[in-house]
Design an enzyme around this catalytic site. Structure first.
Site, short mmCIF file in Angstrom:
data_model
loop_
_atom_site.label_atom_id
_atom_site.label_comp_id
_atom_site.label_asym_id
_atom_site.label_seq_id
_atom_site.Cartn_x
_atom_site.Cartn_y
_atom_site.Cartn_z
N ARG A 23 0.83 -1.20 0.00
CA ARG A 23 0.00 0.00 0.00
C ARG A 23 0.86 1.25 0.00
O ARG A 23 0.56 2.23 -0.68
CB ARG A 23 -0.88 0.03 1.25
CG ARG A 23 -2.02 -0.96 1.27
CD ARG A 23 -2.97 -0.60 2.37
NE ARG A 23 -3.89 -1.68 2.68
CZ ARG A 23 -4.93 -1.54 3.47
NH1 ARG A 23 -5.17 -0.38 4.04
NH2 ARG A 23 -5.73 -2.56 3.72
N TYR A 33 -9.56 -13.54 15.30
CA TYR A 33 -8.29 -13.62 14.58
C TYR A 33 -7.84 -15.07 14.44
O TYR A 33 -7.52 -15.53 13.33
CB TYR A 33 -7.24 -12.80 15.31
CG TYR A 33 -5.84 -12.93 14.76
CD1 TYR A 33 -5.52 -12.46 13.49
CD2 TYR A 33 -4.82 -13.52 15.51
CE1 TYR A 33 -4.24 -12.58 12.98
CE2 TYR A 33 -3.54 -13.64 15.01
CZ TYR A 33 -3.25 -13.17 13.75
OH TYR A 33 -1.98 -13.30 13.25
N LYS A 45 -7.58 -17.39 10.94
CA LYS A 45 -6.34 -18.03 10.50
C LYS A 45 -6.54 -19.54 10.31
O LYS A 45 -6.02 -20.14 9.35
CB LYS A 45 -5.22 -17.76 11.51
CG LYS A 45 -4.64 -16.36 11.45
CD LYS A 45 -3.82 -16.15 10.18
CE LYS A 45 -3.00 -14.90 10.23
NZ LYS A 45 -2.13 -14.74 9.03
N GLY A 56 14.20 3.10 34.14
CA GLY A 56 14.28 2.67 35.52
C GLY A 56 12.97 2.68 36.26
O GLY A 56 12.93 2.76 37.50
#
Length: 323
Positions: A36, A145, A149, A194
């Site tokens: 794209r 999802y 798949k 930290g």
């Protein structure tokens, strides 16, 4: 011997760009990369084609001309904060319909092998101690999802039977490496500053994979005859707790992790109260995969250790961070 020609989708993504970079080190190949958005930095052997996005109506004949192997890494990825009204339909349009459309046209054009980058989410969301997911387990996808798949995998396997085009399915766990974004990047930022973190007593076990190891596995599957019509899990082969991962990252950063031993049940409760239930699985749950099949079938072991992969990731973070 003629050069090999590849079509790689998702070429400007995290995995796709690293894969193109690795393949272009070879002098006997060319790459077609539909994108794209054009990406600078690819070598002259990469043919970047303008592309409007994945759907079941894409016309691939120009891109597939002369291609030997398709590596399909583009997808609608897991979304933490979903905004569409019908997520399942959105995932199916890209991850199932577009995938099978591309694969069908690839088979018709004589492509020999189709490598599909799937997801560990096809197996499921969690594992119990001592029971890692294996490539040949019965799938158990939970969210949209993972379901999309799995449906794509099923469609590709049926297409392979009907056409003879070889299909290779790779299911990675969380991928990290130089340029990683999202939660992994946030962890490095916290540790570098930290910031005290309440993850000092998390005893889960999670598999990860560096982008370098995943690229190496994909490249192995391009030519290996035994990879045809097989499914492989993808990880570094070393599992780690969230606590130990943070300590390893801090060490690579040259820092000391300040990890407070807050009880996990308290953190889970707080996460639920603030609407971050999904995050608790990533931080506190276990998700392990077994890559012994990769060694047995392909003779493949991850070339990078977990510590080396983290070192490379941290080096890139330090080299590119804004001061």
């Amino acid at each position: 011997m003629r050069s090999k020609n590849y079509l790689i989708t998702g070429g400007n993504g995290f995995l796709g760009s690293a894969l193109i970079e690795r393949l272009m080190l070879a002098k006997d190949c060319s790459v077609v990369a539909p994108m794209r958005t054009a990406t600078d930095g690819f070598s002259a052997g990469v043919n970047v084609l303008p592309f409007s996005g994945l759907n079941g109506r894409n016309e691939w004949s120009e891109a597939l001309a002369g291609v030997d192997v398709v590596i399909h890494a583009a997808a609608r990825v897991h979304v933490m904060n979903e905004v569409v009204t019908d997520p399942m339909a959105a995932f199916r349009e890209v991850n199932v319909e577009a995938t099978l459309n591309l694969a069908g046209q690839a088979a018709a054009m004589g492509v020999k092998r189709f490598i599909f980058i799937s997801s560990v989410k096809v197996n499921g969301e969690t594992t119990t101690p001592g029971r890692a997911f294996q490539a040949d387990d019965v799938p158990g996808p939970v969210d949209a999802y993972g379901i999309s798949k799995f449906e794509a995998e099923q469609g590709l396997q049926q297409l392979s039977l009907a056409t003879g085009m070889e299909v290779v399915i790779i299911r990675p766990v969380l991928v990290y490496g130089p340029g990683v974004k999202a939660n992994f990047l946030s962890m490095m930022r916290w540790l570098h500053r930290g910031v005290p973190l309440p993850f000092g007593s998390v005893r889960n076990r999670r598999s990860l994979i560096s982008v370098g190891n995943l690229v190496d596995l994909v490249v192995t599957c391009i030519d290996h005859p035994a990879a045809a019509n097989q499914t492989f899990m993808a990880s570094d082969g070393e599992d780690v707790s969230t606590t130990d991962l943070l300590r390893k990252l801090a060490h690579a950063l040259g820092k000391t992790a300040v990890l407070l031993p807050m009880p996990v049940w308290i953190m889970k409760t707080v996460a639920v109260l603030i609407g971050r239930r999904a995050l608790t699985q990533r931080l506190f749950g276990s998700l392990q995969v077994d890559i012994s099949k990769n060694r047995q079938v392909l003779g493949w072991t991850p070339p990078l250790s977990l510590d080396k992969g983290l070192d490379l990731t941290v080096k890139h973070f330090l080299d590119t961070r804004k001061t």
